[in-house]
Design a protein around this motif. Sequence first.
Motif, mmCIF file in Angstrom:
data_model
loop_
_atom_site.group_PDB
_atom_site.id
_atom_site.type_symbol
_atom_site.label_atom_id
_atom_site.label_comp_id
_atom_site.label_asym_id
_atom_site.label_seq_id
_atom_site.Cartn_x
_atom_site.Cartn_y
_atom_site.Cartn_z
ATOM 1 N N GLU A 137 0.822 -1.205 0.000
ATOM 2 C CA GLU A 137 0.000 0.000 0.000
ATOM 3 C C GLU A 137 0.860 1.262 0.000
ATOM 4 O O GLU A 137 0.527 2.253 -0.665
ATOM 5 C CB GLU A 137 -0.935 -0.009 1.206
ATOM 6 C CG GLU A 137 -2.036 -1.064 1.096
ATOM 7 C CD GLU A 137 -2.940 -1.101 2.310
ATOM 8 O OE1 GLU A 137 -2.581 -0.476 3.340
ATOM 9 O OE2 GLU A 137 -4.000 -1.746 2.242
ATOM 10 N N ALA A 138 1.966 1.238 0.727
ATOM 11 C CA ALA A 138 2.857 2.396 0.757
ATOM 12 C C ALA A 138 3.474 2.635 -0.621
ATOM 13 O O ALA A 138 3.605 3.787 -1.062
ATOM 14 C CB ALA A 138 3.956 2.188 1.799
ATOM 15 N N THR A 139 3.841 1.559 -1.307
ATOM 16 C CA THR A 139 4.414 1.693 -2.643
ATOM 17 C C THR A 139 3.396 2.275 -3.609
ATOM 18 O O THR A 139 3.699 3.160 -4.414
ATOM 19 C CB THR A 139 4.896 0.323 -3.165
ATOM 20 O OG1 THR A 139 5.846 -0.226 -2.249
ATOM 21 C CG2 THR A 139 5.547 0.451 -4.539
ATOM 22 N N ASP A 140 2.167 1.776 -3.522
ATOM 23 C CA ASP A 140 1.101 2.270 -4.392
ATOM 24 C C ASP A 140 0.828 3.751 -4.125
ATOM 25 O O ASP A 140 0.652 4.548 -5.057
ATOM 26 C CB ASP A 140 -0.161 1.444 -4.166
ATOM 27 C CG ASP A 140 -1.283 1.815 -5.125
ATOM 28 O OD1 ASP A 140 -1.088 1.677 -6.345
ATOM 29 O OD2 ASP A 140 -2.351 2.254 -4.656
ATOM 30 N N LYS A 141 0.814 4.126 -2.865
ATOM 31 C CA LYS A 141 0.556 5.516 -2.485
ATOM 32 C C LYS A 141 1.631 6.442 -3.026
ATOM 33 O O LYS A 141 1.360 7.597 -3.378
ATOM 34 C CB LYS A 141 0.482 5.622 -0.956
ATOM 35 C CG LYS A 141 0.123 7.008 -0.456
ATOM 36 C CD LYS A 141 0.007 7.021 1.068
ATOM 37 C CE LYS A 141 -0.372 8.408 1.578
ATOM 38 N NZ LYS A 141 -0.493 8.414 3.064
ATOM 39 N N ASN A 142 2.867 5.933 -3.110
ATOM 40 C CA ASN A 142 3.985 6.739 -3.597
ATOM 41 C C ASN A 142 4.151 6.667 -5.112
ATOM 42 O O ASN A 142 5.128 7.185 -5.654
ATOM 43 C CB ASN A 142 5.281 6.298 -2.918
ATOM 44 C CG ASN A 142 5.300 6.625 -1.432
ATOM 45 O OD1 ASN A 142 4.715 7.617 -1.005
ATOM 46 N ND2 ASN A 142 5.959 5.789 -0.653
ATOM 47 N N GLY A 143 3.196 6.016 -5.800
ATOM 48 C CA GLY A 143 3.227 5.963 -7.251
ATOM 49 C C GLY A 143 4.126 4.898 -7.843
ATOM 50 O O GLY A 143 4.453 4.950 -9.038
ATOM 51 N N SER A 187 5.389 1.045 -9.121
ATOM 52 C CA SER A 187 4.805 0.001 -9.965
ATOM 53 C C SER A 187 4.460 -1.221 -9.123
ATOM 54 O O SER A 187 4.788 -1.298 -7.931
ATOM 55 C CB SER A 187 5.796 -0.398 -11.059
ATOM 56 O OG SER A 187 6.926 -1.054 -10.477
ATOM 57 N N LYS A 188 3.827 -2.188 -9.759
ATOM 58 C CA LYS A 188 3.507 -3.437 -9.059
ATOM 59 C C LYS A 188 4.774 -4.231 -8.753
ATOM 60 O O LYS A 188 4.865 -4.890 -7.709
ATOM 61 C CB LYS A 188 2.532 -4.278 -9.896
ATOM 62 C CG LYS A 188 1.166 -3.624 -10.091
ATOM 63 C CD LYS A 188 0.506 -3.291 -8.767
ATOM 64 C CE LYS A 188 -0.875 -2.658 -8.969
ATOM 65 N NZ LYS A 188 -1.483 -2.249 -7.681
ATOM 66 N N VAL A 189 5.758 -4.161 -9.640
ATOM 67 C CA VAL A 189 7.031 -4.825 -9.359
ATOM 68 C C VAL A 189 7.719 -4.141 -8.175
ATOM 69 O O VAL A 189 8.317 -4.803 -7.324
ATOM 70 C CB VAL A 189 7.947 -4.833 -10.597
ATOM 71 C CG1 VAL A 189 9.354 -5.336 -10.241
ATOM 72 C CG2 VAL A 189 7.354 -5.706 -11.697
ATOM 73 N N ASP A 190 7.618 -2.819 -8.114
ATOM 74 C CA ASP A 190 8.147 -2.098 -6.957
ATOM 75 C C ASP A 190 7.456 -2.559 -5.673
ATOM 76 O O ASP A 190 8.100 -2.706 -4.625
ATOM 77 C CB ASP A 190 7.929 -0.584 -7.115
ATOM 78 C CG ASP A 190 8.787 0.031 -8.198
ATOM 79 O OD1 ASP A 190 9.854 -0.528 -8.501
ATOM 80 O OD2 ASP A 190 8.374 1.074 -8.751
ATOM 81 N N ALA A 191 6.149 -2.779 -5.769
ATOM 82 C CA ALA A 191 5.393 -3.238 -4.605
ATOM 83 C C ALA A 191 5.853 -4.627 -4.172
ATOM 84 O O ALA A 191 6.027 -4.892 -2.976
ATOM 85 C CB ALA A 191 3.897 -3.254 -4.917
#
Length: 206
Positions: free
Chosen positions: A80-86, A88-92
């Motif tokens: 969720e933090a990764t998504d909030k910061n824009g 990618s899904k791979v980043d998540a």
Amino acid sequence: MDSSAVSTRREATRQRLYEAAVTLIAEQGFSATTVDEIAERAGVAKGTVYYNFASKSVLFEELLRHGVGLLTASLKDAAEATDKNGGSKVDALDAMIRAGLVFIDRYPAFTQLYVAELWRTNRAWQSTLLVVRQQAVAVVEEVLRGGVENGELSDEIDIPLTAAALVGMVLVAALDWQAFQPQRSLDDVHAALSRLLQGRVSGTRA
């Protein structure tokens, strides 16, 4: 004492019992660990154990729920933090790998027990273990599914198996790190798994 204070005190007691039980069972096994030992390690009376849990088996079952619940929450928070910061899904997924390593580094004894119990088939809490395991894997599945839907990931991937493989990779790699390569830093281990996730393991001839 008001109800909130009583609840906080009880949760603190249960946490001490969880920590005592997981340490003892990791050291000497479930069958060899007694309620008396758990109470002594937790610094409480034996009756306190039975006040909070009906039996040693119930305590262990709740311990599994508690531990995997913490892992699941940490994975979800990372995504969720990764998504909030824009991101990618791979980043998540990469953030979730790191969150898993942080959890295992903090709770190595619990992780050892959890992995060991996954291979057993004659435990009373087997059905509970399957449920909580699926909760953790489902968080990874959700991110994978989002990556497929937005075109970031191939629609040919087997989402349930890939999610299980990623969780398993983190568990096994982290336990190997703790047992056989403790000189490595968490950043070092994360970097190695990150390269696997992102497909950066091929040589120049690939």
